[in-house]
Structure formats: structure tokens, C-alpha cells
Design a protein around this motif. Structure first.
Motif, short mmCIF file in Angstrom:
data_model
loop_
_atom_site.label_atom_id
_atom_site.label_comp_id
_atom_site.label_asym_id
_atom_site.label_seq_id
_atom_site.Cartn_x
_atom_site.Cartn_y
_atom_site.Cartn_z
N HIS A 67 -82.81 69.57 18.05
CA HIS A 67 -83.58 69.50 16.80
C HIS A 67 -85.09 69.48 17.09
N PHE A 68 -85.50 68.69 18.05
CA PHE A 68 -86.93 68.51 18.31
C PHE A 68 -87.40 69.36 19.48
N TRP A 69 -87.28 70.67 19.37
CA TRP A 69 -87.68 71.58 20.44
C TRP A 69 -89.16 71.92 20.39
N ILE A 70 -89.80 71.77 19.26
CA ILE A 70 -91.17 72.25 19.07
C ILE A 70 -92.17 71.55 19.98
N SER A 71 -91.85 70.37 20.47
CA SER A 71 -92.79 69.65 21.32
C SER A 71 -92.76 70.12 22.78
#
Length: 96
Positions: A67-71
């Protein structure tokens, strides 16, 4: 939803995928390993709603992506950011 279905309707992006708003372009980027949002019932259903209303919609599917790949840093070799960054930039260049 049993108390007030309108609240859920208003919060759902699918509720706004209507033909009178289809001038907006979408890029959906999601991972198949998301442990927060189910990509089949959320992302893919939203994409279907957009296409049915004749929106311009493109996808970038990250196999196994969380879910939190953008970082993930774009400059890090092999990172999700490095893999999807060019697709995002192409979409923005063609849409802005």
C-alpha cells in the motif's frame, strides 16, 4: 452502511465516476500485495466504473506491491519508485 448509506456513497470515488465528469484523466497505481486495500474490489472496480463512464484511465499495476510504495526513493535501484516513476511522469506530461 446500515445507519446511513449516504455517508458511504458520498465517500466512495466510484460514486463520482459519471459520464458528465469524464473530462478528468486518471492514472491508477496500485500494488497486488496491498494489505490495506483489496485491489480487486477497490482499484479494479473503480477502474471499471471509470471506463464504463468513458473516462481516460490508465493503470500501473505493481505485482506484489504494498500500500505504501510511494515513499520508496526514485533514485534507489530496484525500488518501486524507480520502476513506476517513468510511467507517472509520462502520464503527467501527456495530461497537463
Amino acid at each position: 452502511p446500515t445507519a446511513n448509506r449516504r455517508t458511504y456513497f458520498d465517500a466512495s470515488p466510484t460514486s463520482y465516476a459519471t459520464a458528465n465528469k469524464n473530462h478528468i484523466r486518471f492514472l491508477l497505481v496500485y500494488g497486488t500485495g496491498d494489505d490495506i486495500v483489496d485491489h480487486v474490489t477497490q482499484s479494479e472496480r473503480f477502474l471499471l466504473s471509470l471506463k464504463q463512464a468513458r473516462f481516460f484511465a490508465r493503470t500501473v499495476v505493481i505485482p506484489g506491491g504494498p500500500h505504501f510504495w510511494i515513499s520508496d526513493p526514485i533514485e534507489e535501484p530496484g525500488s518501486i519508485g524507480q520502476r513506476v516513476g517513468p510511467s507517472i511522469l509520462r502520464f503527467l506530461a501527456s495530461s497537463l
